[in-house]
Write a protein that holds these residues in place. Structure first.
Motif, mmCIF file in Angstrom:
data_model
loop_
_atom_site.group_PDB
_atom_site.id
_atom_site.type_symbol
_atom_site.label_atom_id
_atom_site.label_comp_id
_atom_site.label_asym_id
_atom_site.label_seq_id
_atom_site.Cartn_x
_atom_site.Cartn_y
_atom_site.Cartn_z
ATOM 1 N N ILE A 193 62.571 55.866 73.505
ATOM 2 C CA ILE A 193 62.036 54.850 72.612
ATOM 3 C C ILE A 193 62.905 53.599 72.718
ATOM 4 C CG2 ILE A 193 63.320 55.872 70.665
ATOM 5 C CD1 ILE A 193 61.155 54.739 68.805
ATOM 6 N N ALA A 194 62.272 52.462 73.000
ATOM 7 C CA ALA A 194 62.978 51.184 73.103
ATOM 8 C C ALA A 194 62.688 50.389 71.838
ATOM 9 C CB ALA A 194 62.530 50.422 74.341
ATOM 10 N N ALA A 195 63.576 50.474 70.870
ATOM 11 C CA ALA A 195 63.346 49.813 69.588
ATOM 12 C C ALA A 195 64.682 49.366 69.008
ATOM 13 C CB ALA A 195 62.645 50.761 68.618
ATOM 14 N N PHE A 196 64.739 48.126 68.548
ATOM 15 C CA PHE A 196 65.954 47.582 67.963
ATOM 16 C C PHE A 196 66.165 48.107 66.546
ATOM 17 C CE2 PHE A 196 64.837 43.983 70.906
ATOM 18 C CZ PHE A 196 65.886 44.204 71.782
ATOM 19 N N GLN A 197 67.434 48.106 66.149
ATOM 20 C CA GLN A 197 67.756 48.529 64.784
ATOM 21 C C GLN A 197 68.962 47.746 64.294
ATOM 22 O OE1 GLN A 197 69.043 52.628 64.222
ATOM 23 N NE2 GLN A 197 68.146 52.646 62.178
ATOM 24 N N TYR A 198 68.863 47.269 63.074
ATOM 25 C CA TYR A 198 70.005 46.584 62.466
ATOM 26 C C TYR A 198 71.029 47.610 62.037
ATOM 27 C CZ TYR A 198 72.878 44.262 58.992
ATOM 28 O OH TYR A 198 73.945 43.790 58.280
ATOM 29 N N ASN A 199 72.299 47.310 62.297
ATOM 30 C CA ASN A 199 73.391 48.189 61.874
ATOM 31 C C ASN A 199 74.412 47.392 61.087
ATOM 32 O OD1 ASN A 199 73.111 50.973 63.242
ATOM 33 N ND2 ASN A 199 72.655 49.528 64.885
ATOM 34 N N PRO A 200 74.934 47.948 59.999
ATOM 35 C CA PRO A 200 75.957 47.246 59.210
ATOM 36 C C PRO A 200 77.254 47.131 60.008
ATOM 37 C CG PRO A 200 75.672 49.492 58.413
ATOM 38 C CD PRO A 200 74.581 49.256 59.409
ATOM 39 N N SER A 201 77.912 45.985 59.916
ATOM 40 C CA SER A 201 79.089 45.722 60.743
ATOM 41 C C SER A 201 80.325 46.486 60.296
ATOM 42 C CB SER A 201 79.392 44.217 60.732
ATOM 43 O OG SER A 201 79.640 43.772 59.420
ATOM 44 N N TRP A 202 80.259 47.139 59.123
ATOM 45 C CA TRP A 202 81.457 47.838 58.661
ATOM 46 C C TRP A 202 81.652 49.184 59.353
ATOM 47 C CZ3 TRP A 202 79.692 52.446 57.045
ATOM 48 C CH2 TRP A 202 78.404 52.511 56.499
ATOM 49 N N SER A 203 80.675 49.660 60.040
ATOM 50 C CA SER A 203 80.788 50.979 60.668
ATOM 51 C C SER A 203 81.615 50.912 61.943
ATOM 52 C CB SER A 203 79.391 51.519 60.997
ATOM 53 O OG SER A 203 79.470 52.628 61.859
ATOM 54 N N GLN A 204 82.636 51.785 62.066
ATOM 55 C CA GLN A 204 83.428 51.832 63.290
ATOM 56 C C GLN A 204 82.555 52.238 64.465
ATOM 57 O OE1 GLN A 204 87.084 53.977 63.291
ATOM 58 N NE2 GLN A 204 88.004 52.757 61.681
ATOM 59 N N TYR A 205 81.592 53.119 64.211
ATOM 60 C CA TYR A 205 80.688 53.518 65.284
ATOM 61 C C TYR A 205 79.910 52.304 65.765
ATOM 62 C CZ TYR A 205 77.045 56.048 67.808
ATOM 63 O OH TYR A 205 76.190 56.498 68.767
ATOM 64 N N TYR A 206 79.511 51.476 64.835
ATOM 65 C CA TYR A 206 78.767 50.267 65.203
ATOM 66 C C TYR A 206 79.636 49.324 66.037
ATOM 67 C CZ TYR A 206 76.418 45.774 64.732
ATOM 68 O OH TYR A 206 75.836 44.565 64.995
ATOM 69 N N ILE A 207 80.918 49.247 65.710
ATOM 70 C CA ILE A 207 81.819 48.384 66.485
ATOM 71 C C ILE A 207 81.855 48.844 67.934
ATOM 72 C CG2 ILE A 207 84.222 47.675 66.786
ATOM 73 C CD1 ILE A 207 84.503 47.833 63.729
ATOM 74 N N ARG A 208 81.897 50.160 68.156
ATOM 75 C CA ARG A 208 81.884 50.683 69.524
ATOM 76 C C ARG A 208 80.547 50.379 70.194
ATOM 77 N NH1 ARG A 208 84.487 55.115 66.955
ATOM 78 N NH2 ARG A 208 82.609 56.384 67.067
ATOM 79 N N ILE A 209 79.457 50.449 69.412
ATOM 80 C CA ILE A 209 78.151 50.114 69.959
ATOM 81 C C ILE A 209 78.109 48.639 70.363
ATOM 82 C CG2 ILE A 209 75.720 49.860 69.386
ATOM 83 C CD1 ILE A 209 76.481 52.696 69.928
#
Length: 330
Positions: free
Chosen positions: A145-161
């Motif tokens: 599935i090719a779909a964008f998703q907003y992620n909160p910037s406080w997540s360390q996992y998100y920082i790696r993403i």
């Protein structure tokens, strides 16, 4: 078309693993090292993983079982469909030992004898009802599935993403990709999951894609391409023995694959489900018993209440659908 499975496993009760972990972490208490016990502990569900693959996906050519330590005593090492893979077999020696899953994952394409089409599993992803090859590959391409998703910037996992997305934006133009592969980015099967795709049409750069907690199909050539493009970054961060915010996760390879158009549209959310056992233990057991999905992810957590009882209920649910030994068991 040969399709293999790659699965990673570690047993934190393995004496050899403990010695290595304590040597490089400096402490015996995993939690104080930013490494969750839940990431490593094993409650004996691995045999159901093998039973599920054999019963519900018999078309799999070979299972490449990655472990840094000793395999389970019950595992039938003589099974011709089983390939035991040690970290030293495919990860450069200068980065060993490693306790960082994203480092292990980025070298998977180097596994000796790996098929050009493979599916990557964590050991907490289970097949619980029959699936066909077409669930993972269609016309020789991975289904995704090719779909964008907003992620909160406080997540360390998100920082790696975000590290991944920086590489993606260096090598791909978002508007060109979405125009060239328009039908794949706006496939009707995505439903509301594709909302951000429409909202971000005017936006010129990629953001994080939705990340299903799911077994992920890959083309081996994708890893070769990413390493050619980002080998410096991947090599530098391979020295991270434990997870760090500077890491590049497997989503770099998945997103690259999607941007290249090397996928066939499929809403993976329609037949997969991730159950956080801390809050949905009963729902997880019920889903297994009823075989409500093709694949489930059982997300462990150190804060699960009545842990032994929760795991006992999950085991009973597995026994209800997979009571018989597989050929992978002695």
């Amino acid at each position: 078309m040969d399709i293999d499975i790659v699965v990673t496993w570690v047993n934190m009760d393995d004496p050899d693993w403990k010695i290595e972990f304590e040597k490089y972490s400096g402490k015996k208490d995993n939690e104080k090292n930013g490494v969750s016990v839940a990431r490593f502990r094993d409650y004996g569900f691995l045999k159901y993983w093998f039973r599920g693959v054999e019963k519900f996906a018999p078309w799999v050519r070979k299972i490449h079982f990655i472990s840094s330590g000793n395999p389970p005593e019950w595992l039938n090492l003589s099974n011709p469909k089983l390939n035991i893979v040690r970290h030293k077999d495919f990860i450069p020696a200068e980065f060993l030992p490693t306790f960082n899953s994203v480092v292990i994952e980025r070298y998977m394409h180097r596994i000796p004898g790996l098929a050009d089409h493979f599916i990557y599993f964590n050991d907490d992803f289970f097949i619980i009802r029959p699936v066909k090859e077409e669930r993972f590959f269609l016309n020789g391409l991975p289904r995704d599935i090719a779909a964008f998703q907003y992620n909160p910037s406080w997540s360390q996992y998100y920082i790696r993403i975000k590290n991944n997305i920086r590489i993606i934006n260096q090598h791909f133009d978002k508007k060109t990709v979405m125009k060239q592969y328009h039908d794949k980015w706006f496939d009707k099967s995505y439903g509301s999951k594709a909302l951000m795709n429409y909202l971000l049409i005017p936006y010129s750069r990629f953001i994080t894609l939705r990340i299903p907690h799911n077994a992920q199909p890959y083309l081996k050539e994708t890893f070769t391409e990413v390493w050619e493009a980002a080998g410096t970054e991947l090599t530098e961060t391979s020295a991270n023995r434990f997870r760090k915010v500077s890491d590049y996760t497997p989503e770099l390879f998945r997103t690259w694959q999607i941007c290249k158009g090397n996928f066939m549209p499929y809403n993976t959310y329609q037949d997969t489900k991730m159950f956080p056992l801390m809050i949905k233990p009963k729902q997880a057991a019920e889903a297994i018993r009823k075989q409500s999905y093709a694949l489930v992810c059982l997300n462990d957590n150190v804060h699960i209440k009545n842990y032994d009882q929760v795991m006992s209920n999950i085991r009973d649910a597995f026994e209800s659908i997979l009571p018989d030994k597989s050929s992978f068991e002695i």
